[in-house]
Motif scaffolding. Sequence first.
Motif, short mmCIF file in Angstrom:
data_model
loop_
_atom_site.label_atom_id
_atom_site.label_comp_id
_atom_site.label_asym_id
_atom_site.label_seq_id
_atom_site.Cartn_x
_atom_site.Cartn_y
_atom_site.Cartn_z
N TYR A 150 0.82 -1.22 0.00
CA TYR A 150 0.00 0.00 0.00
C TYR A 150 0.85 1.27 0.00
CZ TYR A 150 -3.72 -3.24 1.35
OH TYR A 150 -4.62 -4.28 1.39
N TRP A 153 -0.04 4.51 -1.93
CA TRP A 153 -1.15 5.34 -1.50
C TRP A 153 -0.75 6.37 -0.44
CZ3 TRP A 153 -5.50 5.12 -4.26
CH2 TRP A 153 -5.74 3.98 -5.03
N ASP A 170 -11.51 -6.44 4.95
CA ASP A 170 -12.25 -5.41 4.24
C ASP A 170 -13.72 -5.83 4.08
OD1 ASP A 170 -11.63 -7.49 2.61
OD2 ASP A 170 -11.22 -6.28 0.83
N VAL A 289 -6.55 3.62 1.61
CA VAL A 289 -5.99 3.05 0.38
C VAL A 289 -7.13 2.54 -0.49
CG1 VAL A 289 -3.84 2.43 1.53
CG2 VAL A 289 -5.70 0.76 1.42
N ASN A 290 -6.82 2.39 -1.76
CA ASN A 290 -7.76 1.81 -2.73
C ASN A 290 -9.08 2.57 -2.80
OD1 ASN A 290 -5.85 -0.20 -3.20
ND2 ASN A 290 -6.83 -1.63 -1.79
N THR A 291 -9.10 3.79 -2.28
CA THR A 291 -10.29 4.66 -2.24
C THR A 291 -11.47 4.07 -1.47
OG1 THR A 291 -11.28 3.84 -4.29
CG2 THR A 291 -9.63 5.61 -4.50
N HIS A 293 -10.73 1.63 1.62
CA HIS A 293 -10.23 0.70 2.63
C HIS A 293 -9.27 1.41 3.58
CE1 HIS A 293 -9.28 -3.06 4.50
NE2 HIS A 293 -8.04 -3.10 4.05
#
Length: 365
Positions: A150, A153, A170, A289-291, A293
């Motif tokens: 990650y 990010w 998640d 992260v990952n928009t 999570h």
Amino acid sequence: MLSSFEIALLGQDCHSQAPNVKGLDIKAPSKRPYRRQPKQAKDNVQSKKLTPTTASTGESTMKAKKGPSKMEEHIGPSLIPPTNIEGLRTPPRMEEHIGPSLIPPTNNEGLRTPPRMSKMAEGPRVLKKRPKLKLNICEDVDPALLTQQYNKWFPEDMLPFILGAKDVRDDGNCGFRAIADFMGYGENNWRRVRKELLQEFHRNNLTYHLLFRHAERLEEVERRLDYFDDFPPRDYWFLIPDMGYIVANCYNVVLMHFRKHLMTCFIFLPMDSTPLSMVDRREISLGFVNTNHFVEVHLTPFHPMPPIVNGWFKHSLLLANGWLPPYSDRLHAGKDIFDTDYPDDEKIVGVHCPIDETFVTLDSD
């Protein structure tokens, strides 16, 4: 000479004595003497001769065994007022008439103390804030649990200070799971975190009303927290910056948030508590992260810090001002990384950061 009839009459009378009859030796049945029962042994005080040393004790025992008086036989012993040592009647006790609860207390000298002032005269009552929760935070993390996947990010200039990120499940509760793991509960106790954050929100509702200003935003925060089912919809996910204020106040920790965009990296400090010593302070970091999570971010000690969120300067209590000064050097070290404007020759104390909270609607979890 007596006849046989007279002799028979004399034999039947057992109480009379037989007269002396010439030529006859007739004895009347002897009367059984009356035997009185032996008297009870008298007290040792009466049987023994009293000496000057035992006279007083003997008198006391005799008085103690004295029978009821004539007055007691007529009106009963319970209605007769008690007597003192000298035999004088003592006045009735005050407690028997008005009750012990109505008698003012006495001090050591036997004097009546003045009644206490009423609660209204003492002034308004000051509500004591409940102490912060005791946590079992372990700052050391197993390097095998950290991942570097990650890193893209996070800000590039912060990568040398990032040891790695610890992932959590998640399932829509990842933000609460990360906080639960930081607090020492274990990430599966995310419901406990939701409950504690909701209690903090209700307890300091006035503070958050000043922070969030709008009733719609307050209702949204409460709705997001008050959900305890698995796999919550997007409207019940962890939200930054709203949840950041509540986490810092509830657990008395310094919370940092990192994301690729520099303007969304900032610090939440406790707003309503006395500052802890540097040894007792706890710093935790979340990464978005990952928009969609949240993960745990673990950094090296004394790393540069992002700026402090504006809401802390506007609405924190005066007793919380001491949280900021120990971080002024680290905030200066991070001003080039996070593009913040701090005076080089001044400590950061009560200065508003140039961050505007226009990112409230950013995608979370």
